[in-house]
Design a protein around this motif. Structure first.
Motif, PDB file in Angstrom:
ATOM      1  N   ARG A 127     -83.855 -91.964  13.172  1.00 34.21           N
ATOM      2  CA  ARG A 127     -83.787 -91.518  11.868  1.00 34.21           C
ATOM      3  C   ARG A 127     -83.848 -93.120  11.029  1.00 34.21           C
ATOM      4  NH1 ARG A 127     -79.285 -87.487  10.413  1.00 34.21           N
ATOM      5  NH2 ARG A 127     -80.107 -87.845   8.189  1.00 34.21           N
ATOM      6  N   ALA A 128     -84.554 -92.978   9.828  1.00 32.45           N
ATOM      7  CA  ALA A 128     -84.503 -94.054   8.949  1.00 32.45           C
ATOM      8  C   ALA A 128     -83.059 -94.132   8.214  1.00 32.45           C
ATOM      9  CB  ALA A 128     -85.466 -93.849   7.878  1.00 32.45           C
ATOM     10  N   GLY A 129     -82.669 -95.288   8.259  1.00 36.02           N
ATOM     11  CA  GLY A 129     -81.396 -95.795   7.817  1.00 36.02           C
ATOM     12  C   GLY A 129     -80.989 -95.239   6.382  1.00 36.02           C
ATOM     13  N   HIS A 130     -81.932 -95.339   5.502  1.00 33.36           N
ATOM     14  CA  HIS A 130     -81.602 -94.607   4.067  1.00 33.36           C
ATOM     15  C   HIS A 130     -82.621 -93.495   3.730  1.00 33.36           C
ATOM     16  CE1 HIS A 130     -84.985 -97.072   3.236  1.00 33.36           C
ATOM     17  NE2 HIS A 130     -84.581 -98.009   3.567  1.00 33.36           N
ATOM     18  N   GLY A 131     -82.950 -92.934   4.882  1.00 33.15           N
ATOM     19  CA  GLY A 131     -83.627 -91.574   4.388  1.00 33.15           C
ATOM     20  C   GLY A 131     -85.143 -91.550   4.379  1.00 33.15           C
ATOM     21  N   THR A 132     -85.672 -92.893   3.884  1.00 31.90           N
ATOM     22  CA  THR A 132     -87.144 -92.934   3.759  1.00 31.90           C
ATOM     23  C   THR A 132     -87.335 -94.165   4.643  1.00 31.90           C
ATOM     24  OG1 THR A 132     -86.805 -94.264   2.037  1.00 31.90           O
ATOM     25  CG2 THR A 132     -87.185 -91.918   1.904  1.00 31.90           C
ATOM     26  N   ARG A 133     -88.695 -94.261   4.963  1.00 28.63           N
ATOM     27  CA  ARG A 133     -89.297 -95.254   5.994  1.00 28.63           C
ATOM     28  C   ARG A 133     -89.804 -96.597   5.122  1.00 28.63           C
ATOM     29  NH1 ARG A 133     -87.862 -94.214  10.963  1.00 28.63           N
ATOM     30  NH2 ARG A 133     -88.092 -92.160  11.510  1.00 28.63           N
ATOM     31  N   ASP A 134     -89.407 -97.555   5.536  1.00 24.90           N
ATOM     32  CA  ASP A 134     -89.597 -98.900   4.919  1.00 24.90           C
ATOM     33  C   ASP A 134     -91.133 -99.234   4.959  1.00 24.90           C
ATOM     34  OD1 ASP A 134     -87.112 -99.344   4.217  1.00 24.90           O
ATOM     35  OD2 ASP A 134     -86.485-100.388   5.902  1.00 24.90           O
ATOM     36  N   GLN A 135     -91.552-100.279   4.140  1.00 22.87           N
ATOM     37  CA  GLN A 135     -92.906-100.799   4.174  1.00 22.87           C
ATOM     38  C   GLN A 135     -93.220-101.412   5.727  1.00 22.87           C
ATOM     39  OE1 GLN A 135     -95.029-100.174   2.377  1.00 22.87           O
ATOM     40  NE2 GLN A 135     -96.850-101.683   2.883  1.00 22.87           N
ATOM     41  N   ASP A 136     -92.277-102.013   6.373  1.00 22.66           N
ATOM     42  CA  ASP A 136     -92.677-102.609   7.322  1.00 22.66           C
ATOM     43  C   ASP A 136     -92.389-101.630   8.624  1.00 22.66           C
ATOM     44  OD1 ASP A 136     -89.856-102.388   7.463  1.00 22.66           O
ATOM     45  OD2 ASP A 136     -89.475-104.535   7.602  1.00 22.66           O
ATOM     46  N   PHE A 137     -92.312-100.680   8.464  1.00 22.46           N
ATOM     47  CA  PHE A 137     -92.158 -99.804   9.507  1.00 22.46           C
ATOM     48  C   PHE A 137     -93.160 -99.624  10.353  1.00 22.46           C
ATOM     49  CE2 PHE A 137     -92.950 -95.265  11.139  1.00 22.46           C
ATOM     50  CZ  PHE A 137     -91.768 -95.115  11.955  1.00 22.46           C
ATOM     51  N   ASP A 138     -93.140 -99.688  11.794  1.00 23.53           N
ATOM     52  CA  ASP A 138     -94.366 -99.757  12.735  1.00 23.53           C
ATOM     53  C   ASP A 138     -94.522 -98.291  13.012  1.00 23.53           C
ATOM     54  OD1 ASP A 138     -96.002-100.670  14.907  1.00 23.53           O
ATOM     55  OD2 ASP A 138     -94.445-100.679  16.275  1.00 23.53           O
ATOM     56  N   TRP A 139     -95.444 -97.749  11.772  1.00 23.02           N
ATOM     57  CA  TRP A 139     -95.838 -96.578  12.250  1.00 23.02           C
ATOM     58  C   TRP A 139     -97.087 -96.139  13.381  1.00 23.02           C
ATOM     59  CZ3 TRP A 139    -101.172 -96.074  11.372  1.00 23.02           C
ATOM     60  CH2 TRP A 139    -101.585 -96.918  10.789  1.00 23.02           C
ATOM     61  N   LYS A 140     -97.736 -97.360  13.490  1.00 27.17           N
ATOM     62  CA  LYS A 140     -98.826 -97.378  14.438  1.00 27.17           C
ATOM     63  C   LYS A 140     -98.392 -97.077  15.862  1.00 27.17           C
ATOM     64  CE  LYS A 140    -102.097-100.565  12.381  1.00 27.17           C
ATOM     65  NZ  LYS A 140    -102.968-101.731  12.458  1.00 27.17           N
ATOM     66  N   THR A 141     -97.282 -97.513  16.182  1.00 28.86           N
ATOM     67  CA  THR A 141     -96.597 -97.367  17.484  1.00 28.86           C
ATOM     68  C   THR A 141     -96.166 -96.140  17.627  1.00 28.86           C
ATOM     69  OG1 THR A 141     -95.756 -99.537  17.878  1.00 28.86           O
ATOM     70  CG2 THR A 141     -94.495 -97.918  18.987  1.00 28.86           C
ATOM     71  N   HIS A 142     -95.357 -95.618  16.512  1.00 30.46           N
ATOM     72  CA  HIS A 142     -94.875 -94.200  16.402  1.00 30.46           C
ATOM     73  C   HIS A 142     -95.725 -92.763  16.151  1.00 30.46           C
ATOM     74  CE1 HIS A 142     -90.798 -96.083  17.208  1.00 30.46           C
ATOM     75  NE2 HIS A 142     -91.187 -96.783  16.504  1.00 30.46           N
TER      76      HIS A 142
END
Length: 253
Positions: free
Chosen positions: A88-103
């Motif tokens: 889960r995201a630490g504060h509820g939303t995904r950060d700009q640097d989240f590695d979305w390609k992998t996930h």
């Protein structure tokens, strides 16, 4: 990248009071806890919306979009897809640097549908058991919304912005729910012809499919370029709200 870091959704045609908004934790049928955002209007709920984000998951844009739907009179839940592989995201939303390609590559239709079902159940828990619910998806989420038109989930319809027909796959031949396809006319990711071909396949399967092609509009016109494409964005809002009005029961009757 589907939209800028600070992009926010365009306003609906008319805006009412939002009675409740905030982040919450939901649990999918497989036991996965995931982040979501909820917003509710002040008035009676006639239909609800599950927002399926783009590749970046529960970005602040989609938290704001849930609130926009509440302003328009419809309770909404926006979900995050990636708890199974990214936690889960630490504060509820995904950060700009989240590695979305992998996930994103590891996300499954079963997981997304489980999260969608949990969100729809939450909307009904907070309103009434027979609340009709539609999914509204963007890019990756738009593809999944179109796929969900096969009707395996307790949904009343699906809406997809600039999805990818190849992700719908064999589900196109099983489509039976009402579908709204909002298509960027200058989508560099997917040719318009491919999306219109998908619409025909779903119609052949028995689904009522409405298409809107916005000539010259780029991928993500409703978010990254909403100011520049204000007329197209306003028309998209009108079509979404018209679908919600069609599937909502007449409580007075």
């Amino acid at each position: 990248m589907c939209h800028d870091t600070d992009s926010r959704p365009p306003a609906p045609p008319s805006a009412g009071e939002v009675a409740e908004r905030g982040l919450l934790t939901l649990t999918s049928a497989d036991g996965t806890e995931f982040d979501a955002a909820y917003a509710a209007p002040a008035g009676e709920a006639r239909a609800g919306v599950v927002v399926l984000p783009d590749v970046r998951g529960l970005h602040p844009y989609y938290v704001a979009l849930a609130e926009r739907f509440a302003e328009a009179g419809f309770p909404a839940v926006a979900v995050d897809y990636y708890a199974r592989t990214a936690g889960r995201a630490g504060h509820g939303t995904r950060d700009q640097d989240f590695d979305w390609k992998t996930h994103m590559a590891q996300a499954t239709a079963e997981g997304i549908d489980g999260d969608t079902a949990a969100a729809a159940a939450y909307l009904r828990e907070r309103t009434r058991a027979d609340l009709p619910v539609v999914t509204v998806g963007f890019c990756f989420g738009g593809s999944n919304a179109w796929r969900q038109a096969e009707g395996a989930l307790p949904l009343a319809g699906t809406v997809g912005f600039y999805g990818r027909p190849q992700m719908v796959g064999e589900s196109a031949g099983k489509a039976r729910l009402p579908v709204l396809m909002l298509i960027a006319g200058d989508d560099a990711a997917t040719p318009v012809a491919d999306q219109l071909e998908l619409a025909e396949a779903m119609r052949a399967a028995g689904a009522e499919v409405e298409t809107a092609v916005y000539d010259g509009a780029p991928h993500s016109f409703f978010d990254r370029a909403a100011d520049e494409w204000a007329e197209a964005s306003a028309d998209a809002w009108r079509r979404i709200l018209a679908l919600l009005d069609r599937i909502a029961p007449d409580r007075a009757a």
